[in-house]
Motif scaffolding. Structure first.
Motif, PDB file in Angstrom:
ATOM      1  N   LEU A   1       8.035   5.170   5.678  1.00  0.00           N
ATOM      2  CA  LEU A   1       6.940   4.460   5.021  1.00  0.00           C
ATOM      3  C   LEU A   1       6.025   5.468   4.333  1.00  0.00           C
ATOM      4  O   LEU A   1       5.684   6.503   4.915  1.00  0.00           O
ATOM      5  N   VAL A   2       5.630   5.142   3.105  1.00  0.00           N
ATOM      6  CA  VAL A   2       4.745   6.011   2.325  1.00  0.00           C
ATOM      7  C   VAL A   2       3.571   5.181   1.821  1.00  0.00           C
ATOM      8  O   VAL A   2       3.755   4.099   1.256  1.00  0.00           O
ATOM      9  N   GLN A   3       2.371   5.668   2.041  1.00  0.00           N
ATOM     10  CA  GLN A   3       1.159   5.032   1.510  1.00  0.00           C
ATOM     11  C   GLN A   3       0.720   5.782   0.263  1.00  0.00           C
ATOM     12  O   GLN A   3       0.667   7.011   0.265  1.00  0.00           O
ATOM     13  N   VAL A   4       0.386   5.045  -0.801  1.00  0.00           N
ATOM     14  CA  VAL A   4      -0.218   5.657  -1.984  1.00  0.00           C
ATOM     15  C   VAL A   4      -1.605   5.065  -2.161  1.00  0.00           C
ATOM     16  O   VAL A   4      -1.750   3.854  -2.337  1.00  0.00           O
TER      17      VAL A   4
ATOM     18  N   LEU B   1      -0.333  -4.276   4.117  1.00  0.00           N
ATOM     19  CA  LEU B   1       0.668  -5.345   4.202  1.00  0.00           C
ATOM     20  C   LEU B   1       2.082  -4.780   4.109  1.00  0.00           C
ATOM     21  O   LEU B   1       2.977  -5.174   4.862  1.00  0.00           O
ATOM     22  N   GLY B   2       2.270  -3.861   3.175  1.00  0.00           N
ATOM     23  CA  GLY B   2       3.594  -3.292   2.957  1.00  0.00           C
ATOM     24  C   GLY B   2       4.104  -2.509   4.145  1.00  0.00           C
ATOM     25  O   GLY B   2       5.267  -2.649   4.550  1.00  0.00           O
ATOM     26  N   ARG B   3       3.241  -1.714   4.744  1.00  0.00           N
ATOM     27  CA  ARG B   3       3.685  -0.915   5.881  1.00  0.00           C
ATOM     28  C   ARG B   3       3.906  -1.779   7.119  1.00  0.00           C
ATOM     29  O   ARG B   3       4.814  -1.502   7.908  1.00  0.00           O
ATOM     30  N   ARG B   4       3.115  -2.825   7.278  1.00  0.00           N
ATOM     31  CA  ARG B   4       3.359  -3.733   8.404  1.00  0.00           C
ATOM     32  C   ARG B   4       4.712  -4.416   8.263  1.00  0.00           C
ATOM     33  O   ARG B   4       5.484  -4.524   9.216  1.00  0.00           O
TER      34      ARG B   4
ATOM     35  N   ILE C   1      13.273   4.015   1.950  1.00  0.00           N
ATOM     36  CA  ILE C   1      11.841   4.356   1.854  1.00  0.00           C
ATOM     37  C   ILE C   1      11.100   3.167   1.266  1.00  0.00           C
ATOM     38  O   ILE C   1      11.536   2.570   0.281  1.00  0.00           O
ATOM     39  N   LEU C   2       9.972   2.806   1.882  1.00  0.00           N
ATOM     40  CA  LEU C   2       9.082   1.790   1.325  1.00  0.00           C
ATOM     41  C   LEU C   2       7.789   2.479   0.915  1.00  0.00           C
ATOM     42  O   LEU C   2       7.128   3.113   1.750  1.00  0.00           O
ATOM     43  N   VAL C   3       7.457   2.372  -0.357  1.00  0.00           N
ATOM     44  CA  VAL C   3       6.240   2.977  -0.893  1.00  0.00           C
ATOM     45  C   VAL C   3       5.238   1.861  -1.155  1.00  0.00           C
ATOM     46  O   VAL C   3       5.468   0.998  -2.005  1.00  0.00           O
ATOM     47  N   ALA C   4       4.146   1.859  -0.409  1.00  0.00           N
ATOM     48  CA  ALA C   4       3.145   0.797  -0.514  1.00  0.00           C
ATOM     49  C   ALA C   4       1.920   1.332  -1.263  1.00  0.00           C
ATOM     50  O   ALA C   4       1.254   2.250  -0.800  1.00  0.00           O
TER      51      ALA C   4
END
Length: 362
Positions: free
Chosen positions: A108-111, A95-98, A84-87
């Motif tokens: 992918l997780v957006q906060v 940038l993180g999700r790309r 899991i990548l939490v941006a």
């Protein structure tokens, strides 16, 4: 479970949330965590000491250009292979999700940490497109969740309000308001959104009435805004009343010495400094900004004033300081609210539950 948290290296509120999550989740044996910071001008070595003291694994990627950041983060993801990548925050969540997509990170997780961000039409298009590949979007308050719901995003949105370490802020034997040696304090980075100007204007108006409370300003931030506030203090000849403290690791101790905490912000996500002040037994005065007003029930556990209204703020400060003991009941109610609803253990559990749900496919 391997979780990578990507966030600004500016050590803002978003950075603090990411650090707290990593520290808490490191206590769970089945979870490995990595904190990745995007380098900023304020990403200085002394700020890494806190991470090292907490045994937090961290990496720093370049912030020179967005493309360079994405490239370095992609390579790091390919090496570390998170589940899991939490941006966290803007523009880091773009940038993180790309980078996560390019590295084929499974989830992918957006906060979203703020209620107002600099979304140009192009940036809004990007976040809508990325939402199609995002497993979950977390808003740090109900107000932020409402803003996100109007952006046309495809991923599910849920609010997980931020919390604080209630074992650090406050304590068992708090001094009553009237016995605290200092008057006013504001903790916040120097930025236009924090609106220190309104607080200084309020202090100036009080001085014209021969009311001269002392004020402590804690925080770092943009040099331009710091200079603006210093110049305003000099112009109004308030230098004998105002103490400037930069980045401090002892905010908890400072809050205990002050009667009144002021947050004059124009917009927020959910303001952690307000919660810290409430837990510390201060009388809290906040603007009616999203991320502040939902924390304070006016005249029940604090005071609210219209955004940018220095005269109203000055009147509230005058009222409180004229007889601080009259407002002890508000400070006590505010502390009880934080202990009941905003302890960080609730927050870290909610995030961990979400991560487990994503991995289980439920």
């Amino acid at each position: 479970m391997r979780v990578l948290h990507f966030v600004t290296g500016g050590f803002s509120g978003a950075t603090k949330v990411a650090i707290d999550l990593v520290e808490a989740h490191n206590e769970i044996e089945s979870t490995e965590n990595l904190l990745v910071l995007r380098r900023k001008k304020t990403t200085v070595p002394e700020k890494f000491a806190e991470l090292e003291e907490k045994d937090i694994d961290y990496e720093v990627v370049t912030g020179i250009t967005h493309m360079a950041t994405i490239h370095e983060l992609k390579k790091l993801c390919e090496q570390w292979r998170p589940d899991i990548l939490v941006a966290h925050g803007f523009p880091e969540h773009l940038l993180g999700r790309r980078a996560g997509l390019l590295a084929k990170v499974p989830y992918l997780v957006q906060v979203e940490h703020n209620s107002q961000e600099r979304y140009t039409p192009w940036k809004l298009y990007q976040t809508r497109k990325l939402s199609k590949s995002t497993a979950s979007i977390i808003a740090v308050s109900e107000g932020v969740a409402q803003v996100l719901s109007g952006q046309g995003l495809k991923a599910p949105i849920q609010a997980i309000p931020n919390g604080i370490d209630t074992t650090r802020f406050g304590g068992m034997n708090l001094l009553p308001i009237n016995e605290r040696p200092q008057d006013l304090i504001m903790v916040g980075r120097y930025a236009k959104s924090k609106d220190h100007v309104t607080l200084i204007e309020a202090l100036h108006q009080l001085k014209q009435k021969s009311i001269k409370p002392n004020l402590t300003l804690v925080g770092s931030g943009r040099k331009y805004y710091q200079k603006e506030i210093h110049n305003l203090v000099e112009r109004y000849e308030l230098h004998d009343q105002v103490t400037f403290i930069g980045y401090s690791s002892e905010v908890d101790k400072l809050l205990l010495q002050h009667k009144v905490f002021v947050m004059s912000s124009r917009f927020e996500g959910l303001n952690l400094a307000v919660l810290e002040a409430m837990a510390s037994g201060c009388v809290v005065v906040g603007s009616q900004a999203i991320g502040v007003k939902e924390l304070i029930e006016d005249k029940e556990d604090g005071f609210l004033f219209p955004i940018g209204d220095a005269a109203e703020l000055a009147g509230i400060i005058e009222t409180i300081l004229s007889n601080p003991s009259n407002y002890q009941v508000l400070a006590t109610a505010a502390r009880e609210k934080v202990l009941s609803y905003y302890d960080e253990t609730r927050v870290t559990k909610a995030y961990h539950d979400l991560f487990q749900k994503l991995l289980s496919g439920s």
